[in-house]
Motif scaffolding. Structure first.
Motif, PDB file in Angstrom:
ATOM      1  N   GLN A 319       0.852  -1.186   0.000  1.00 21.16           N
ATOM      2  CA  GLN A 319       0.000   0.000   0.000  1.00 21.16           C
ATOM      3  C   GLN A 319       0.893   1.244   0.000  1.00 21.16           C
ATOM      4  OE1 GLN A 319      -0.220  -2.461   2.506  1.00 21.16           O
ATOM      5  NE2 GLN A 319      -1.618  -3.571   1.149  1.00 21.16           N
ATOM      6  N   GLY A 323       2.860  -0.270  -2.208  1.00 23.04           N
ATOM      7  CA  GLY A 323       2.245  -0.600  -3.483  1.00 23.04           C
ATOM      8  C   GLY A 323       3.192  -0.356  -4.639  1.00 23.04           C
ATOM      9  N   VAL A 341      -0.573  -7.026  -6.125  1.00 24.26           N
ATOM     10  CA  VAL A 341      -1.673  -6.213  -5.608  1.00 24.26           C
ATOM     11  C   VAL A 341      -1.078  -4.873  -5.175  1.00 24.26           C
ATOM     12  CG1 VAL A 341      -3.543  -6.008  -3.942  1.00 24.26           C
ATOM     13  CG2 VAL A 341      -2.879  -8.278  -4.804  1.00 24.26           C
ATOM     14  N   GLN A 343      -2.149  -1.323  -3.844  1.00 25.17           N
ATOM     15  CA  GLN A 343      -3.243  -0.536  -3.280  1.00 25.17           C
ATOM     16  C   GLN A 343      -2.766   0.898  -3.056  1.00 25.17           C
ATOM     17  OE1 GLN A 343      -4.158  -3.555   0.017  1.00 25.17           O
ATOM     18  NE2 GLN A 343      -6.185  -3.156  -0.831  1.00 25.17           N
ATOM     19  N   SER A 344      -3.448   1.836  -3.692  1.00 26.17           N
ATOM     20  CA  SER A 344      -3.076   3.254  -3.615  1.00 26.17           C
ATOM     21  C   SER A 344      -1.577   3.436  -3.816  1.00 26.17           C
ATOM     22  CB  SER A 344      -3.500   3.844  -2.262  1.00 26.17           C
ATOM     23  OG  SER A 344      -4.870   3.666  -2.024  1.00 26.17           O
ATOM     24  N   ASP A 395      -5.928  -1.098  -6.523  1.00 24.60           N
ATOM     25  CA  ASP A 395      -7.027  -0.513  -5.756  1.00 24.60           C
ATOM     26  C   ASP A 395      -6.742   0.971  -5.629  1.00 24.60           C
ATOM     27  OD1 ASP A 395      -8.638  -2.725  -5.173  1.00 24.60           O
ATOM     28  OD2 ASP A 395      -7.338  -3.330  -3.525  1.00 24.60           O
ATOM     29  N   ARG A 423      -8.580  -3.351 -12.018  1.00 23.84           N
ATOM     30  CA  ARG A 423      -8.530  -2.185 -11.138  1.00 23.84           C
ATOM     31  C   ARG A 423      -9.873  -1.992 -10.449  1.00 23.84           C
ATOM     32  NH1 ARG A 423      -7.631   4.147 -12.715  1.00 23.84           N
ATOM     33  NH2 ARG A 423      -9.503   3.686 -13.889  1.00 23.84           N
ATOM     34  N   TRP A 435      -8.333  -0.542   2.546  1.00 26.25           N
ATOM     35  CA  TRP A 435      -7.379  -1.537   2.038  1.00 26.25           C
ATOM     36  C   TRP A 435      -7.608  -2.927   2.619  1.00 26.25           C
ATOM     37  CZ3 TRP A 435      -2.810   2.188   3.367  1.00 26.25           C
ATOM     38  CH2 TRP A 435      -2.735   3.200   2.408  1.00 26.25           C
ATOM     39  N   PHE A 438     -10.345  -4.701   0.595  1.00 30.46           N
ATOM     40  CA  PHE A 438     -10.006  -4.921  -0.812  1.00 30.46           C
ATOM     41  C   PHE A 438      -8.807  -5.845  -0.974  1.00 30.46           C
ATOM     42  CE2 PHE A 438     -12.382  -0.852  -1.417  1.00 30.46           C
ATOM     43  CZ  PHE A 438     -13.374  -1.381  -2.240  1.00 30.46           C
ATOM     44  N   LEU A 439      -7.898  -5.891   0.016  1.00 30.73           N
ATOM     45  CA  LEU A 439      -6.794  -6.839  -0.079  1.00 30.73           C
ATOM     46  C   LEU A 439      -7.328  -8.267  -0.048  1.00 30.73           C
ATOM     47  CD1 LEU A 439      -3.831  -7.551  -0.195  1.00 30.73           C
ATOM     48  CD2 LEU A 439      -3.702  -7.259   2.297  1.00 30.73           C
TER      49      LEU A 439
END
Length: 497
Positions: A319, A323, A341, A343-344, A395, A423, A435, A438-439
């Motif tokens: 993240q 990320g 993965v 995320q942001s 994400d 996405r 997060w 969504f993870l």
């Protein structure tokens, strides 16, 4: 609906909610101080029962809600500040100050938010003597200093740990926010084990603590693709282990995913971020950290536990700067990490930035997109050249500035290079409250598909359960707990090696 349209629809707008408007009319019409006090006492009693913030429907905006944050002040209260990523403007904190309802101890701040919004937030009261500075710059400085004392909303029991702070935050999840079915701890399922090891990190020049999640051995695992992998476990390498396992309790989510058959039993390796300064120096698109993950952490773990060697069963995730790290590792090590993965991801990052300096949003094409365009990996599996490209999942929050635009630019480059890219754009910000759900979803999509998990006999908590515990090696001077059925590794290699 386009991201641009979503962003306009999800922008927070100041609003006075129906309940506060009604209280204001009642207080204004009260005959004396005793009547006003009775009205506010009744208001606070109701708030204690229902919790905060107040969430109310709007007749003229059925897809939105009036969300009112509350604080009960006292004589020393001068100001009350709301810190809510994606709702307030951190560069103009005066706009996030609550209003006092005249003649009462009620402080409030209301916004119209779309009904799928999720966010964490913190609150703090300023009880310093004297008037607030009139100069905007001085007031901003005062409020920035106040942030260090912020904590959870006393009226909201839905809490989440804050990064780098001992205080918690509170969580706002409106009715249409995406569900997070696997984040709560469940008492009726088998438990995995969490260990903390000290791992040599030659490329970083210093040892690193690594959290290791080992799955419960109550679930037999069979690979759908052949007997060669029958006894080997999928792998997730996850940045910021100190947050995910040390504070968020991510092992509870993993236990639930495995128990429900949404994920096969897997191993998770999650290095600590150490501290904010070290994190900024190491994470991002840095070859040294990618080498640490791929060439040191994974082989170290592979010597101890039966881990898969297949890239398509190995994921790397992170993240923010983590990320960015995950993307770089997946793109430059596709033979090791076949699933990513991000995320942001901090796509503003580029080489030669001074430590701790963030590039402005207007950076044009992200540096990582330029790098990806020149790599030889990412070719289709039938292309006959090199390793197949990683499968990449983003994400992105709608309240993260230009990130949606930059991730779209990178997605186009990755697709042109032969990667499969998905996405999720959600109504939230740069936030673990988003997060963590969504993870779990991304792992199900990337590692759960095509795998055969025999969960019969214990799904729903009907089978044996083993208590799991966070185990520490010599770094914490505690015992090491290993789940049954997994080898301890070569002789002499215990936690702390």
């Amino acid at each position: 609906m386009s991201d641009c349209t979503d962003a306009a629809d999800t922008a927070p707008w100041p609003v006075t909610g129906p309940r506060i408007a009604r209280l204001a009319r009642q207080v204004e019409g009260a005959r004396d101080a005793a009547a006003r006090s009775a009205l506010t006492e009744a208001f606070w009693a109701e708030a204690a029962r229902t919790g905060a913030p107040l969430v109310e429907e709007l007749d003229d905006a059925p897809g939105h809600r009036a969300v009112t944050f509350l604080w009960r002040g006292h004589r020393a209260t001068r100001r009350v500040l709301l810190l809510a990523p994606g709702i307030g403007d951190p560069d103009r904190l005066a706009g996030s100050l609550l209003h006092q309802l005249p003649g009462t101890d009620v402080w409030y701040l209301g916004y119209r938010l779309r009904a799928d919004h999720r966010a964490s937030y913190r609150m703090v009261a300023d009880i310093s003597a004297g008037p607030a500075p009139t100069d905007p710059a001085l007031l901003q400085r005062r409020l920035l200093a106040l942030r260090a004392h912020a904590g959870p909303d006393p009226l909201n029991q839905d809490r989440i740990p804050a990064r780098w702070r001992t205080a918690q935050g509170s969580v706002l999840a409106l009715p249409d926010a995406p569900p997070q079915p696997w984040t709560a701890r469940r008492a009726d399922i088998p438990r995995g084990t969490v260990e903390r090891h000290t791992v040599p990190a030659g490329v970083l020049g210093v040892e690193r603590d690594v959290w290791v999640y080992l799955p419960p051995d109550a679930v037999p695992y069979r690979s759908a693709s052949g007997a060669g992998e029958r006894d080997r476990l999928p792998l997730l390498v996850l940045c910021d282990g100190d947050m995910w396992f040390g504070r968020l309790g991510f092992q509870d989510t993993l236990d639930a995913l495995i128990a429900d058959g949404a994920l096969p039993p897997l191993v998770v390796l999650a290095p600590d971020a150490a501290d904010p300064v070290t994190r900024r120096l190491e994470l991002g698109g840095r070859e040294s950290y990618a080498s640490f993950l791929a060439d040191e952490v994974v082989p170290w773990a592979g010597a101890r536990w039966p881990l898969t060697a297949r890239a398509e069963l190995t994921a790397v995730a992170g993240q923010g700067l983590g990320g960015m790290t995950a993307l770089y590792a997946g793109l430059t090590r596709p033979e090791r990490f076949g699933r990513v993965v991000a995320q942001s991801p901090s796509l503003w990052w580029r080489p030669a930035l001074d430590p701790g300096v963030r590039a402005p949003d207007a950076v044009g094409t992200p540096w990582l997109a330029t790098l990806a365009a020149g790599l030889r990996d990412g070719l289709p599996e039938d292309g006959g050249q090199g390793a197949p490209g990683a499968v990449v999942h983003f994400d992105v929050g709608l309240h993260e500035g230009a990130l949606a635009e930059h991730s779209e630019a990178l997605r186009a480059v990755l697709r042109a290079r032969g990667h499969r890219v998905t996405r999720t754009v959600h109504n939230g910000g740069h936030d673990y409250a988003c997060w963590r759900g969504f993870l779990a979803d991304a792992l199900v999509d990337l590692l759960g598909a095509g795998l055969d998990v025999d969960a019969a006999g214990f799904q729903g908590g009907t089978g044996p359960a083993a208590d799991g515990a966070v185990a520490r090696g010599p770094v914490a001077h505690g015992p090491v707990v290993r789940p049954r059925g997994l080898p301890a590794g070569p002789a002499g290699h215990l936690a702390g090696s």
